[in-house]
Design a protein around this motif. Structure first.
Motif, PDB file in Angstrom:
ATOM      1  N   ASN A 123       0.815  -1.211   0.000  1.00  0.00           N
ATOM      2  CA  ASN A 123       0.000   0.000   0.000  1.00  0.00           C
ATOM      3  C   ASN A 123       0.849   1.261   0.000  1.00  0.00           C
ATOM      4  O   ASN A 123       0.554   2.227  -0.706  1.00  0.00           O
ATOM      5  N   LYS A 124       1.927   1.252   0.775  1.00  0.00           N
ATOM      6  CA  LYS A 124       2.788   2.433   0.855  1.00  0.00           C
ATOM      7  C   LYS A 124       3.469   2.719  -0.476  1.00  0.00           C
ATOM      8  O   LYS A 124       3.579   3.865  -0.902  1.00  0.00           O
ATOM      9  N   ILE A 125       3.937   1.671  -1.140  1.00  0.00           N
ATOM     10  CA  ILE A 125       4.620   1.861  -2.423  1.00  0.00           C
ATOM     11  C   ILE A 125       3.640   2.316  -3.501  1.00  0.00           C
ATOM     12  O   ILE A 125       3.917   3.255  -4.253  1.00  0.00           O
ATOM     13  N   LEU A 126       2.479   1.684  -3.562  1.00  0.00           N
ATOM     14  CA  LEU A 126       1.528   2.013  -4.618  1.00  0.00           C
ATOM     15  C   LEU A 126       0.839   3.354  -4.385  1.00  0.00           C
ATOM     16  O   LEU A 126       0.466   4.030  -5.343  1.00  0.00           O
ATOM     17  N   ARG A 127       0.670   3.749  -3.123  1.00  0.00           N
ATOM     18  CA  ARG A 127       0.039   5.039  -2.831  1.00  0.00           C
ATOM     19  C   ARG A 127       0.984   6.199  -3.068  1.00  0.00           C
ATOM     20  O   ARG A 127       0.574   7.294  -3.433  1.00  0.00           O
ATOM     21  N   SER A 128       2.259   5.977  -2.851  1.00  0.00           N
ATOM     22  CA  SER A 128       3.224   7.066  -2.909  1.00  0.00           C
ATOM     23  C   SER A 128       3.445   7.536  -4.336  1.00  0.00           C
ATOM     24  O   SER A 128       3.519   6.756  -5.262  1.00  0.00           O
ATOM     25  N   ARG A 129       3.585   8.859  -4.472  1.00  0.00           N
ATOM     26  CA  ARG A 129       3.736   9.436  -5.804  1.00  0.00           C
ATOM     27  C   ARG A 129       5.020  10.260  -5.919  1.00  0.00           C
ATOM     28  O   ARG A 129       5.176  11.022  -6.865  1.00  0.00           O
ATOM     29  N   ASN A 130       5.917  10.145  -4.958  1.00  0.00           N
ATOM     30  CA  ASN A 130       7.068  11.041  -4.913  1.00  0.00           C
ATOM     31  C   ASN A 130       8.379  10.350  -5.274  1.00  0.00           C
ATOM     32  O   ASN A 130       8.993   9.683  -4.449  1.00  0.00           O
ATOM     33  N   ASN A 131       8.785  10.503  -6.519  1.00  0.00           N
ATOM     34  CA  ASN A 131      10.121  10.078  -6.955  1.00  0.00           C
ATOM     35  C   ASN A 131      10.410   8.599  -6.764  1.00  0.00           C
ATOM     36  O   ASN A 131      11.542   8.213  -6.474  1.00  0.00           O
ATOM     37  N   HIS A 132       9.402   7.760  -6.907  1.00  0.00           N
ATOM     38  CA  HIS A 132       9.625   6.317  -6.848  1.00  0.00           C
ATOM     39  C   HIS A 132       9.958   5.842  -8.254  1.00  0.00           C
ATOM     40  O   HIS A 132       9.113   5.315  -8.976  1.00  0.00           O
ATOM     41  N   GLY A 133      11.212   6.057  -8.643  1.00  0.00           N
ATOM     42  CA  GLY A 133      11.616   5.801 -10.011  1.00  0.00           C
ATOM     43  C   GLY A 133      11.645   4.327 -10.388  1.00  0.00           C
ATOM     44  O   GLY A 133      12.089   3.476  -9.613  1.00  0.00           O
ATOM     45  N   ILE A 234      10.167   4.993   1.326  1.00  0.00           N
ATOM     46  CA  ILE A 234       8.713   4.989   1.509  1.00  0.00           C
ATOM     47  C   ILE A 234       8.319   5.961   2.612  1.00  0.00           C
ATOM     48  O   ILE A 234       7.356   6.721   2.489  1.00  0.00           O
ATOM     49  N   SER A 235       9.070   5.943   3.702  1.00  0.00           N
ATOM     50  CA  SER A 235       8.780   6.815   4.831  1.00  0.00           C
ATOM     51  C   SER A 235       8.887   8.274   4.427  1.00  0.00           C
ATOM     52  O   SER A 235       8.047   9.108   4.769  1.00  0.00           O
ATOM     53  N   SER A 237       8.525   9.560   1.429  1.00  0.00           N
ATOM     54  CA  SER A 237       7.417   9.895   0.532  1.00  0.00           C
ATOM     55  C   SER A 237       6.121  10.068   1.297  1.00  0.00           C
ATOM     56  O   SER A 237       5.323  10.952   1.002  1.00  0.00           O
ATOM     57  N   SER A 238       5.904   9.221   2.298  1.00  0.00           N
ATOM     58  CA  SER A 238       4.679   9.299   3.085  1.00  0.00           C
ATOM     59  C   SER A 238       4.593  10.630   3.818  1.00  0.00           C
ATOM     60  O   SER A 238       3.527  11.244   3.901  1.00  0.00           O
ATOM     61  N   LYS A 239       5.726  11.092   4.343  1.00  0.00           N
ATOM     62  CA  LYS A 239       5.753  12.379   5.043  1.00  0.00           C
ATOM     63  C   LYS A 239       5.471  13.521   4.081  1.00  0.00           C
ATOM     64  O   LYS A 239       4.768  14.476   4.404  1.00  0.00           O
ATOM     65  N   THR A 240       6.034  13.429   2.876  1.00  0.00           N
ATOM     66  CA  THR A 240       5.802  14.459   1.867  1.00  0.00           C
ATOM     67  C   THR A 240       4.340  14.511   1.476  1.00  0.00           C
ATOM     68  O   THR A 240       3.744  15.583   1.329  1.00  0.00           O
ATOM     69  N   GLU A 241       3.732  13.319   1.314  1.00  0.00           N
ATOM     70  CA  GLU A 241       2.318  13.259   0.943  1.00  0.00           C
ATOM     71  C   GLU A 241       1.434  13.818   2.043  1.00  0.00           C
ATOM     72  O   GLU A 241       0.454  14.515   1.784  1.00  0.00           O
ATOM     73  N   GLU A 242       1.769  13.520   3.296  1.00  0.00           N
ATOM     74  CA  GLU A 242       0.979  14.003   4.423  1.00  0.00           C
ATOM     75  C   GLU A 242       1.018  15.523   4.467  1.00  0.00           C
ATOM     76  O   GLU A 242      -0.003  16.187   4.680  1.00  0.00           O
ATOM     77  N   ALA A 243       2.216  16.106   4.240  1.00  0.00           N
ATOM     78  CA  ALA A 243       2.348  17.557   4.230  1.00  0.00           C
ATOM     79  C   ALA A 243       1.539  18.158   3.090  1.00  0.00           C
ATOM     80  O   ALA A 243       0.905  19.202   3.229  1.00  0.00           O
ATOM     81  N   SER A 244       1.551  17.472   1.946  1.00  0.00           N
ATOM     82  CA  SER A 244       0.801  17.953   0.779  1.00  0.00           C
ATOM     83  C   SER A 244      -0.697  17.935   1.036  1.00  0.00           C
ATOM     84  O   SER A 244      -1.424  18.842   0.643  1.00  0.00           O
TER      85      SER A 244
END
Length: 266
Positions: A123-133, A234-235, A237-244
Motif C-alpha cells: 500500500n505504501k509503495i503504490l500510494r506514494s507518488r514522490n520520486n519512486h523511479g 517509503i517513509s 514519501s509518506s511524510k511528503t504526501e501528508e504535508a501535501s
C-alpha cells in the motif's frame, strides 16, 4: 530437534504480536500460558507444531515477511487470479507461502517485479507518488533520434493527460533508457505509439533502489540493506504526501483527475 529451531516462549508470544516479552513472563508466572495443555516453566522453549495458548486462547505466530525480486519472463501475467489466467505469476514462481506482486508489468514485457506477503508495504509503495523511479530499457523499430528523446522527456499526451517529465537517454541506435515516476497503463508503449515508434522489447531493470540482477525466471530475497533503504524511501514519501494533504487544495482539471485511475502496467 536442533536447539536452533526452538524458541523461548516469551519470544514466541512477542513475535506473534500477542504481547511484549516482559508481559509474557508475567503471564507465564501467573500460570496463564500453556504449551500442549501444560503450564510451562519460565524460559521453556517451544518447537514447530507445539500448541501455545494464553488463558485458553490459541496463539498463532505471524507469517514471516517475504520480500523477493523476480525477473519476470515475457508471457507471464502479473495476477493472483490463478483460476482465470494459466500463465500467472503465482503459479510460475510456485513460492511455498502466499505472496502477491507489487504493481504490474504487462505480459509482453520482461524484467523486475517485487513480490511480498506484506500488505502494508504494498500500500505504501503504490500510494506514494514522490520520486519512486522505475527504470526501463526499451528497444524500438526505428532509429532513436534527438527529437524523440526530447519529446519523451518532456511529456507525451496519452490517456487524457500528459505524462510527467522524465529522464530519457539514448543507449544505442534503436534503444533508450527511461525512468518513470508514474504508473499509467502501458505508459511507455503508449508514449512511443504517439510518436510513431513501435516497441520491440521492453525490460524493467530497476524499481526504486532495487536492481535487476537475476536471470530470467529466477528470484532472490531482498537484502537487509535493500529493505532498510526501501523503507526509508517509503517513509520519506509518506511524510511528503501528508504535508501535501494538509495544504489548501488547488483546482485541478478533470482530465488530470481521471489519470489517477489509470495506474498499472508498463
Amino acid at each position: 530437534m536442533s536447539q536452533e529451531n526452538l524458541t523461548r516462549i516469551n519470544k514466541y508470544l512477542s513475535e506473534a504480536g500477542f504481547c511484549s516479552r516482559r508481559k509474557a513472563d508475567k503471564l507465564i508466572e501467573e500460570g496463564k500460558v500453556t504449551i500442549n495443555g501444560k503450564v510451562p516453566e519460565m524460559g521453556t522453549k517451544i518447537a514447530e507444531g507445539d500448541e501455545v495458548r494464553v488463558s485458553g486462547e490459541l496463539i498463532v505466530p505471524k507469517e514471516k515477511p517475504v520480500y523477493i525480486a523476480f525477473h519476470k519472463p515475457i508471457g507471464i501475467v502479473c495476477t493472483t487470479d490463478t483460476s482465470v489466467e494459466k500463465d500467472n505469476i503465482i503459479d510460475y514462481i510456485n513460492y511455498p507461502t502466499r505472496i502477491f506482486p507489487i504493481g504490474r508489468l504487462d505480459k509482453p514485457s520482461e524484467g523486475l517485479i517485487l513480490l511480498t506477503n506484506d500488505g502494508d508495504i504494498v500500500n505504501k509503495i503504490l500510494r506514494s507518488r514522490n520520486n519512486h523511479g522505475k527504470e526501463y530499457l526499451v528497444k524500438v523499430k526505428r532509429p532513436v533520434t534527438d527529437a524523440f528523446i526530447e519529446r519523451m522527456s518532456n511529456g507525451v499526451p496519452i490517456l487524457d493527460t500528459v505524462t510527467k517529465k522524465c529522464d530519457v537517454e539514448k543507449v544505442s541506435s534503436h534503444e533508450f533508457r527511461i525512468v518513470l515516476t508514474q504508473g499509467l497503463n502501458r505508459q511507455i508503449r503508449r508514449m512511443c505509439e504517439y510518436l510513431d515508434y513501435e516497441v520491440v522489447k521492453l525490460k524493467r531493470i530497476r524499481i526504486m533502489n532495487i536492481k535487476l540482477d537475476v536471470p530470467v525466471g529466477k528470484y532472490r530475497d531482498l537484502t537487509t540493506e535493500e529493505l532498510k533503504e526501501l523503507n526509508a524511501l517509503i517513509s520519506s514519501s509518506s511524510k511528503t504526501e501528508e504535508a501535501s494533504r494538509n495544504k489548501p487544495q488547488q483546482a485541478t482539471s478533470k482530465k488530470f483527475d481521471r489519470s489517477s485511475r489509470n495506474r498499472g502496467k508498463n
